[in-house]
Design an enzyme around this catalytic site. Structure first.
Site, PDB file in Angstrom:
ATOM      1  N   HIS A 119       3.463  -1.805  -9.921  1.00  0.00           N
ATOM      2  CA  HIS A 119       3.187  -0.369  -9.767  1.00  0.00           C
ATOM      3  C   HIS A 119       1.689  -0.135  -9.746  1.00  0.00           C
ATOM      4  O   HIS A 119       0.896  -0.945 -10.238  1.00  0.00           O
ATOM      5  CB  HIS A 119       3.835   0.442 -10.900  1.00  0.00           C
ATOM      6  CG  HIS A 119       3.130   0.330 -12.231  1.00  0.00           C
ATOM      7  ND1 HIS A 119       2.174   1.223 -12.628  1.00  0.00           N
ATOM      8  CD2 HIS A 119       3.239  -0.581 -13.234  1.00  0.00           C
ATOM      9  CE1 HIS A 119       1.723   0.880 -13.836  1.00  0.00           C
ATOM     10  NE2 HIS A 119       2.349  -0.211 -14.221  1.00  0.00           N
ATOM     11  N   CYS A 120       1.302   0.987  -9.121  1.00  0.00           N
ATOM     12  CA  CYS A 120      -0.091   1.430  -9.150  1.00  0.00           C
ATOM     13  C   CYS A 120      -0.113   2.764  -9.884  1.00  0.00           C
ATOM     14  O   CYS A 120       0.785   3.051 -10.676  1.00  0.00           O
ATOM     15  CB  CYS A 120      -0.655   1.543  -7.733  1.00  0.00           C
ATOM     16  SG  CYS A 120       0.219   2.734  -6.690  1.00  0.00           S
ATOM     17  N   ALA A 121      -1.100   3.594  -9.616  1.00  0.00           N
ATOM     18  CA  ALA A 121      -1.237   4.849 -10.362  1.00  0.00           C
ATOM     19  C   ALA A 121      -0.097   5.815 -10.110  1.00  0.00           C
ATOM     20  O   ALA A 121       0.282   6.589 -10.994  1.00  0.00           O
ATOM     21  CB  ALA A 121      -2.566   5.513 -10.018  1.00  0.00           C
TER      22      ALA A 121
ATOM     23  N   ARG B 289       2.768   4.900  -7.603  1.00  0.00           N
ATOM     24  CA  ARG B 289       3.905   4.353  -6.858  1.00  0.00           C
ATOM     25  C   ARG B 289       4.491   3.097  -7.496  1.00  0.00           C
ATOM     26  O   ARG B 289       3.767   2.264  -8.040  1.00  0.00           O
ATOM     27  CB  ARG B 289       3.467   4.017  -5.418  1.00  0.00           C
ATOM     28  CG  ARG B 289       3.260   5.210  -4.550  1.00  0.00           C
ATOM     29  CD  ARG B 289       2.609   4.823  -3.241  1.00  0.00           C
ATOM     30  NE  ARG B 289       1.171   5.041  -3.279  1.00  0.00           N
ATOM     31  CZ  ARG B 289       0.335   4.677  -2.324  1.00  0.00           C
ATOM     32  NH1 ARG B 289       0.781   4.066  -1.264  1.00  0.00           N
ATOM     33  NH2 ARG B 289      -0.947   4.924  -2.429  1.00  0.00           N
TER      34      ARG B 289
END
Length: 467
Positions: free
Chosen positions: A26-28, A30
């Site tokens: 995961h990113c910030a 998504r």
């Protein structure tokens, strides 16, 4: 069963089950899923899952937008269900094998410059704050004038605002070595050598206060304070040279020989060949960009403001990070940011219109938070979850971005930094431009909102699209 656990299970089922999932990261905003077969993904089923704000397949990953904070909780539940998890950087290494050569090149370019952006954001905010406190109107509130500001205070602010750009080649070379498989500390030292105080300072040479050294009578040698491309090219070649040397020297000599030869060869090549050639290239790029941004009658703002979010969809917008960095390093301002903030705000305006106009509770719950996310500078939820999904709202947002960008260009707005837009971006315009900045954002939002409300969306069209 908790709601987030149910969402995690629904996501796994909708993307084709456990057997179709290689890894999850995961990113910030998504959840990023590497899948074995993207044909097994049920897009409609994914979009019906609670808290999902949109989903799309890009760069070898299936990316599901949940938003800041929420994505961390969903990722934790997915991890607890026993699926293979990965860091975003490790998964990116897997994904980099996919896509065209152009896509991989752009992705690599982004990997180099994105880690540098936070310190440049901080520097831009420092510039904005200094501009605020140095305004005569502000100082007069405390019975002061600019002449009353002490030299020590000015020196302190100069340390805050100039350091990152003076040593920019060191940051670029460090990050480039890291991305291309070299030893980052060697890249850092190479970059610092390019701005060594033993070399004539680039700013002093440009201002006529110093003269370049000349090797062999015709090769100009200066420091490269504020330069990007020479350090970027030197970083690529340096990382490859280091790896080549390391393969060929005995392990017992590696600690001494590899960094010694890498730095000796690269600083020589950088000062005598790479620097003079690519600094000229960099100057040419900056000159062209400056001319485009200064086109009369607001043409540049109209085009950039209208097309920026189309570029964001393709994922190649990281290319412009280098342009913004160059603008800030050379001129200490960034007119590009003033234009693109309008394109971001307009996406929020269009999503807001959809959220307020629809009678669908689910779409309201998706569109309204997505619009707020755009007003904080993150457009993916609004674009992929709402505007692009229904088509016309996205087009109306492009028109709104063009209108705001046109106005920003006409007014000559210039940010003191980069990477933050709309509400957070106000901090980059505290040097007497705040009212104009608010105006261009309001225009972008209002045009996108009104056009979407009148022509871009209705629940009838929504039903037709979703049938």
């Amino acid at each position: 069963m908790s709601e987030n656990r149910k969402i995690a299970e629904d996501v796994i089922e909708a993307v084709g089950g456990r057997e179709n999932i290689q890894s999850v990261a995961h990113c910030a905003t998504r959840l990023r899923i590497m899948v074995n077969d993207k044909e097994k993904i049920n897009q409609e089923q994914v979009e019906e899952i609670g808290k999902v704000k949109g989903a799309f397949f890009n760069s070898g990953q299936y990316q599901i937008i949940f938003g800041t904070g929420t994505v961390n909780k969903i990722y934790e539940e997915v991890s607890n269900l026993g699926l293979d998890t990965n860091s975003a950087s490790d998964q990116k290494k897997e994904a980099i094998k996919s896509g065209s050569t152009f896509q991989r090149a752009i992705r690599t370019f982004g990997d180099v410059f994105v880690p540098i952006i936070p310190v440049l954001v901080a520097t831009g905010l420092f510039m904005g704050l200094r501009g605020l406190v140095m305004q005569e109107q502000i100082l007069s509130l405390f019975g002061m004038t600019p002449d009353d500001i002490s030299q020590n205070f000015l020196l302190f602010t100069q340390v805050l605002t100039d350091t990152a750009f003076v040593f920019l080649p060191a940051l670029v070379a460090w990050s480039t070595f890291r991305v291309f498989g070299g030893t980052p500390i060697i890249g850092l030292i190479l970059g610092l050598m390019l701005v060594s105080p033993a070399l004539p300072n680039a700013y002093a040479v440009a201002g006529g206060d110093a003269e370049a050294l000349h090797f062999l009578g015709f090769i100009p040698v200066v420091g490269y304070q504020g330069s990007v491309i020479p350090a970027f090219i030197a970083g690529i070649l340096g990382a490859k040279l280091e790896r080549a040397i390391r393969k060929r020297v005995p392990e017992s000599l590696d600690l001494i020989t590899t960094p010694f030869l890498t730095l000796l060869v690269m600083i020589t090549v950088s000062l005598l060949i790479i620097g003079p050639i690519f600094h000229t290239v960099e100057t040419g790029i900056l000159s062209v960009a400056t001319k485009v941004l200064s086109w009369p009658f607001g043409i540049s703002g109209l085009l950039i403001g209208g097309l920026n979010q189309l570029i964001v969809i393709t994922g190649v917008h990281h290319v412009f990070n280098m342009l913004e960095i160059q603008l800030l390093a050379e001129f200490k301002n960034n007119p590009y940011n003033a234009i693109i903030t309008c394109s971001v705000a307009a996406q929020g305006g269009a999503a807001l219109a959809v959220g307020l106009k629809t009678k669908s509770a689910k779409l309201k719950a998706l569109a309204l938070p997505s619009s707020f996310s755009a007003f904080l500078g993150i457009t993916e939820p609004a674009i992929f979850g709402v505007n692009l999904r229904y088509g016309k709202p996205f087009i109306m947002a492009l028109i709104g971005g063009a209108a705001g960008g046109f106005t920003a260009s006409i007014l000559g707005l210039k940010a003191t930094g980069m990477a933050v837009t709309v509400i957070p971006g106000t901090l980059l315009y505290l040097n007497g431009q705040i009212l104009q900045y608010i105006l261009v954002n309001v225009i972008a939002i209002a045009v996108a909102f009104i056009l979407t409300w009148m022509f871009g969306f209705s629940d009838k069209v929504k039903k037709e699209i979703e049938q």
